[in-house]
Motif scaffolding. Structure first.
Motif, PDB file in Angstrom:
ATOM      1  N   GLU A  15       0.818  -1.207   0.000  1.00 25.89           N
ATOM      2  CA  GLU A  15       0.000   0.000   0.000  1.00 25.89           C
ATOM      3  C   GLU A  15       0.860   1.269   0.000  1.00 25.89           C
ATOM      4  O   GLU A  15       0.364   2.353   0.238  1.00 25.89           O
ATOM      5  CB  GLU A  15      -0.900   0.013   1.246  1.00 25.89           C
ATOM      6  N   VAL A  34       3.145   7.635   2.272  1.00 27.59           N
ATOM      7  CA  VAL A  34       2.381   6.720   3.115  1.00 27.59           C
ATOM      8  C   VAL A  34       3.324   5.606   3.560  1.00 27.59           C
ATOM      9  O   VAL A  34       3.843   4.861   2.737  1.00 27.59           O
ATOM     10  CB  VAL A  34       1.158   6.151   2.370  1.00 27.59           C
ATOM     11  N   LYS A  37      -0.666   1.793   5.531  1.00 23.94           N
ATOM     12  CA  LYS A  37      -2.093   2.059   5.377  1.00 23.94           C
ATOM     13  C   LYS A  37      -2.832   0.749   5.597  1.00 23.94           C
ATOM     14  O   LYS A  37      -2.519  -0.256   4.958  1.00 23.94           O
ATOM     15  CB  LYS A  37      -2.397   2.603   3.973  1.00 23.94           C
ATOM     16  N   CYS A  41     -10.421   0.708   5.382  1.00 23.16           N
ATOM     17  CA  CYS A  41     -10.509   2.103   5.814  1.00 23.16           C
ATOM     18  C   CYS A  41     -11.963   2.531   5.706  1.00 23.16           C
ATOM     19  O   CYS A  41     -12.445   2.855   4.629  1.00 23.16           O
ATOM     20  CB  CYS A  41      -9.620   2.990   4.949  1.00 23.16           C
ATOM     21  N   LYS A  44     -12.196   8.147   6.055  1.00 20.89           N
ATOM     22  CA  LYS A  44     -11.001   8.960   5.836  1.00 20.89           C
ATOM     23  C   LYS A  44     -11.215  10.336   6.449  1.00 20.89           C
ATOM     24  O   LYS A  44     -12.321  10.860   6.438  1.00 20.89           O
ATOM     25  CB  LYS A  44     -10.709   9.095   4.343  1.00 20.89           C
ATOM     26  N   MET A  98      -6.652  10.590   5.681  1.00 18.27           N
ATOM     27  CA  MET A  98      -5.965   9.527   6.419  1.00 18.27           C
ATOM     28  C   MET A  98      -6.977   8.582   7.053  1.00 18.27           C
ATOM     29  O   MET A  98      -8.083   8.976   7.403  1.00 18.27           O
ATOM     30  CB  MET A  98      -5.051  10.105   7.499  1.00 18.27           C
ATOM     31  N   CYS A  99      -6.563   7.336   7.211  1.00 17.38           N
ATOM     32  CA  CYS A  99      -7.376   6.296   7.842  1.00 17.38           C
ATOM     33  C   CYS A  99      -6.855   6.020   9.251  1.00 17.38           C
ATOM     34  O   CYS A  99      -5.673   6.244   9.533  1.00 17.38           O
ATOM     35  CB  CYS A  99      -7.270   4.996   7.050  1.00 17.38           C
ATOM     36  N   GLU A 102      -3.274   4.522   9.944  1.00 18.08           N
ATOM     37  CA  GLU A 102      -2.343   4.941   8.889  1.00 18.08           C
ATOM     38  C   GLU A 102      -1.184   5.732   9.481  1.00 18.08           C
ATOM     39  O   GLU A 102      -1.339   6.465  10.451  1.00 18.08           O
ATOM     40  CB  GLU A 102      -3.080   5.787   7.848  1.00 18.08           C
ATOM     41  N   ARG A 103      -0.015   5.565   8.856  1.00 19.31           N
ATOM     42  CA  ARG A 103       1.171   6.349   9.223  1.00 19.31           C
ATOM     43  C   ARG A 103       1.693   7.022   7.958  1.00 19.31           C
ATOM     44  O   ARG A 103       1.766   6.402   6.900  1.00 19.31           O
ATOM     45  CB  ARG A 103       2.243   5.452   9.832  1.00 19.31           C
ATOM     46  N   ARG A 104       2.051   8.299   8.106  1.00 17.26           N
ATOM     47  CA  ARG A 104       2.585   9.065   6.976  1.00 17.26           C
ATOM     48  C   ARG A 104       3.826   9.840   7.390  1.00 17.26           C
ATOM     49  O   ARG A 104       3.970  10.245   8.538  1.00 17.26           O
ATOM     50  CB  ARG A 104       1.567  10.095   6.466  1.00 17.26           C
ATOM     51  N   GLU A 133       0.890   9.363  12.983  1.00 14.92           N
ATOM     52  CA  GLU A 133       0.145   8.109  13.128  1.00 14.92           C
ATOM     53  C   GLU A 133      -1.248   8.446  13.652  1.00 14.92           C
ATOM     54  O   GLU A 133      -1.386   9.163  14.638  1.00 14.92           O
ATOM     55  CB  GLU A 133       0.856   7.168  14.096  1.00 14.92           C
TER      56      GLU A 133
END
Length: 177
Positions: A15, A34, A37, A41, A44, A98-99, A102-104, A133
């Protein structure tokens, strides 16, 4: 507000992907990578949503850390309303869609961060990088959908028992009761 949203797939496995957001009133772009993910999800994040997040801030120039939500406020994740300026504009843009789970990694140019004046340990004109996160996304305080979820007996009024603990504490401090 957004002039163009461009999605560019960088990594073809799993992902992982990267995309950029351009805003019409800025010179540079927010770069979003991302890191993780979840497969599912259900919701969002969008402007006006309440988010519960951990985020760490680093200077892009040398990687030095200038903020860590895990060590601030007894290590609890931060609650914020997305898109209303509670965080720098670049984070408001970078945390959109973002879900939960999720980490970005969000790279924010100076124009969307602390600008020409800088702030605290962030020098003037610095590009910053945040690792974010997400633990929770709920419809924000002005959302009718959120109100209906909280109003358990559907009487169109909220009792203290219906208001989530975090909001109840904030309201009691605000109104002084």
């Amino acid at each position: 507000m957004w002039k163009l949203v461009s999605f560019t797939l960088c990594v073809l496995t799993s992902e992982l992907c990267s995309w950029r957001v351009w805003a019409s009133d800025v010179k540079d772009e927010v770069k979003i990578e991302v890191l993780f993910k979840p497969l599912e999800c259900d919701q969002k994040s969008k402007k006006g949503d309440m988010m519960n997040v951990h985020y760490d801030g680093f200077l892009a120039k040398d990687g030095s850390q200038f903020y860590c939500s895990r060590s601030d406020k007894a290590g609890h994740p931060q609650w914020l309303v997305l898109g209303i300026g509670q965080v720098i504009k670049g984070l408001d843009l970078g945390m959109t869609d973002m879900c939960v789970g999720e980490r970005r990694k969000i790279t924010v140019p100076s124009d969307l961060a602390f600008g020409a004046s800088g702030k605290g340990p962030v020098p003037p004109n610095a590009t910053v990088v945040f690792e974010v996160e997400v633990f929770a996304v709920t419809r924000g305080p002005r959302s009718m959908e959120a109100f209906k979820q909280i109003d358990q007996d559907q009487d169109r009024t909220l009792t203290r028992a219906e208001v989530p603990a975090e909001i109840s504490i904030l309201l009691s401090h605000w109104i002084g009761s």
